[in-house]
Enzyme design. Structure first.
Site, short mmCIF file in Angstrom:
data_model
loop_
_atom_site.label_atom_id
_atom_site.label_comp_id
_atom_site.label_asym_id
_atom_site.label_seq_id
_atom_site.Cartn_x
_atom_site.Cartn_y
_atom_site.Cartn_z
N THR A 72 -1.88 7.65 -6.58
CA THR A 72 -2.23 9.07 -6.55
C THR A 72 -2.12 9.67 -7.95
OG1 THR A 72 -1.46 9.27 -4.28
CG2 THR A 72 -1.61 11.32 -5.55
N ASN A 151 -10.36 2.02 1.07
CA ASN A 151 -9.10 1.75 1.77
C ASN A 151 -9.24 1.75 3.28
OD1 ASN A 151 -9.51 4.50 0.66
ND2 ASN A 151 -7.94 5.04 2.13
N GLN A 179 -6.84 -0.63 -3.70
CA GLN A 179 -6.93 -1.58 -2.59
C GLN A 179 -7.44 -2.95 -3.02
OE1 GLN A 179 -5.84 -1.43 0.49
NE2 GLN A 179 -5.26 0.73 0.54
N SER A 199 -1.80 0.54 -7.89
CA SER A 199 -0.56 0.97 -7.22
C SER A 199 0.25 -0.27 -6.85
CB SER A 199 -0.92 1.76 -5.96
OG SER A 199 0.23 2.08 -5.24
N HIS A 201 2.73 -0.52 -4.39
CA HIS A 201 3.20 -0.76 -3.01
C HIS A 201 2.15 -1.35 -2.09
CE1 HIS A 201 1.70 2.81 -0.58
NE2 HIS A 201 1.43 3.23 -1.80
N THR A 237 11.53 10.24 -17.55
CA THR A 237 12.21 8.95 -17.66
C THR A 237 11.51 7.92 -16.78
OG1 THR A 237 14.27 10.08 -18.10
CG2 THR A 237 14.44 7.79 -17.37
N CYS A 325 -2.61 8.95 4.95
CA CYS A 325 -2.42 10.37 4.66
C CYS A 325 -3.08 11.25 5.71
CB CYS A 325 -3.01 10.71 3.29
SG CYS A 325 -2.69 9.44 2.09
C1 LIG Z 1 -7.80 3.65 -2.50
C2 LIG Z 1 -6.48 4.33 -2.67
N1 LIG Z 1 -6.28 5.13 -3.72
C3 LIG Z 1 -5.11 5.75 -3.95
C4 LIG Z 1 -4.06 5.61 -3.06
C5 LIG Z 1 -2.78 6.31 -3.33
O1 LIG Z 1 -1.84 5.40 -3.86
P1 LIG Z 1 -0.28 5.72 -3.81
O2 LIG Z 1 0.12 5.63 -2.37
O3 LIG Z 1 0.35 4.65 -4.67
O4 LIG Z 1 -0.08 7.08 -4.37
C6 LIG Z 1 -4.23 4.81 -1.93
C7 LIG Z 1 -3.15 4.68 -0.92
O5 LIG Z 1 -3.40 4.69 0.26
C8 LIG Z 1 -5.46 4.14 -1.74
O6 LIG Z 1 -5.68 3.35 -0.69
#
Ligand SMILES: Cc1ncc(COP(=O)(O)O)c(C=O)c1O
Length: 379
Positions: A72, A151, A179, A199, A201, A237, A325
């Site tokens: 994000t 995603n 993704q 990302s 996670h 930080t 989300c």
């Molecule tokens: C395509 C895509 N972009 C951005 C994000 C957001 O990433 P983060 O959860 O690390 O903020 C996601 C998470 O679902 C995603 O699938």
């Protein structure tokens, strides 16, 4: 009842080796990388080593990697950062209707600040047409942002074609590769891209970790004000354990990509074969030939996504409708709507996504239980 997690596109379990790599940085090596004493110097060295590792694995140079709190922030940094730095040149941005909200909502914010944004449609495979991008380009276009892979459906976008035609005009190109990372091999040095979001996670790394790749010619307006961390691009930080974990996760994710892709494509095929054998009526949202192998998005006519998800949850199965989300908001998926314009299809769309720890036996169980629930909901 055993639980089965098939929602790896939402987030993933942290790999044990990632936890192992992170632990020292939450214990003895807790220094602030900006401190000049030995505690600081040690963590600073570890952060820079992680940056070099990540850069090497992505085909980038270390200075092109800016650590963020995840996808994000990387998306926001790219879109708002470029737009505010280039506003004297032009105020037009192009993106697609199927982007993650991290991109869409950043673009909506830009509109509130006097920018114009074009949201491109997609074809029924959920892919942006390069010709649409070409037609949308204007004299005052400063940035085009089209995701690498979606995603919700896994649809892989023609980013090479789009990036090439955009950059030929001297316009910056950003892609959200959150993704795609770990499923497709990356070499940003040969891709026609200026900014790429990643990302941690989604690849068995820690939540709150990620980075933005930025080609050195790109000017970015910072989002945060404070210290001079990340070469003045991102004050605050550093999340040292997160950065160390992200680097370790990326090392693991880039190993055996082909074998992983084959495994997940096999699980997906088995899942679909069982649903068909059980005579479940479903539509595949997207085209499996242009799709990440670990994601499959299905609509079950006459079944509400939330009812199906709740029933799956009662059976110990974790799947999702659309992106995490929007899952709580009961809104039909904006991605499926953009593909088909069909509220019912969007309202019955479920995403199953496979990952670390999933076995064939688990996926068979998910398929049989899904078939049973669908029959019950239809009864
Ligand atoms: C395509 C895509 N972009 C951005 C994000 C957001 O990433 P983060 O959860 O690390 O903020 C996601 C998470 O679902 C995603 O699938």
């Amino acid at each position: 009842m055993r639980r089965i997690y098939v929602d790896h596109a939402a987030t993933t379990p942290v790999h044990p080796r990632v936890i192992e790599a992170m632990l020292p940085y939450m214990d003895k090596q807790f220094g602030n990388p900006s401190s000049i004493h030995v505690f600081g110097r040690e963590t600073k060295a570890a952060v820079e080593e992680a940056r070099r590792t990540i850069a090497r694995l992505l085909g980038a140079e270390a200075k092109q990697i800016t650590f963020t709190s995840g996808g994000t922030e990387a998306d926001n940094m790219a879109i708002l950062g470029v737009a505010f730095a280039a506003r004297e040149k032009g105020k037009h941005v192009i993106t697609s209707q199927i982007e993650h909200h991290a991109v869409l909502h950043a673009c909506q914010y830009l509109e509130s600040q006097g920018f114009a944004v074009t949201y491109l449609p997609v074809d029924e495979n959920g892919r942006v047409r390069p010709d649409d991008v070409r037609e949308a380009l204007r004299e005052d276009t400063i940035l085009v942002s089209v995701m690498y892979a979606n995603n919700e459906t896994g649809a892989v976008q023609p980013v090479e074609e789009i990036g090439a035609l955009v950059r030929e005009k001297g316009i910056l190109f950003h892609t959200d590769a959150v993704q795609a990372l770990g499923m497709l091999s990356f070499d940003v040095s040969t891709l026609p891209v200026d900014l790429v979001s990643f990302s941690g996670h989604k690849i068995n790394g820690p939540k709150g970790s990620g980075c933005l790749y930025v080609r050195e010619t790109v000017k970015l307006h910072p989002l945060l004000y404070g210290g001079a961390q990340e070469r003045n691009r991102r004050a605050g930080t550093e999340n040292v354990p997160g950065i160390i974990g992200f680097a370790e996760a990326l090392k693991l994710a880039q190993q055996d990509i082909e074998a992983k892709r084959e495994k997940y494509a096999g699980l997906r095929q088995c899942f679909l074969d069982i649903l068909r054998a059980e005579q479940v009526v479903f539509q595949i949202n997207g085209d499996l030939d242009h799709c990440l192998p670990h994601i499959v998005n299905l609509s079950f006519a006459g079944v509400k996504a939330d009812a199906l998800l709740m029933n799956l949850d009662l059976e110990g199965i974790a799947a999702s409708s659309g992106s995490a989300c929007t899952a709580g908001s009961l809104q039909p998926s904006h991605v499926i709507l953009a593909m088909y314009g069909d509220e019912e299809r969007a309202g019955s769309a479920i995403r199953f996504s496979f990952g670390l720890g999933n076995t064939l036996e688990q996926i068979e169980e998910v398929a049989y239980k899904t078939a049973r629930i669908i029959k019950r909901l239809h009864a």
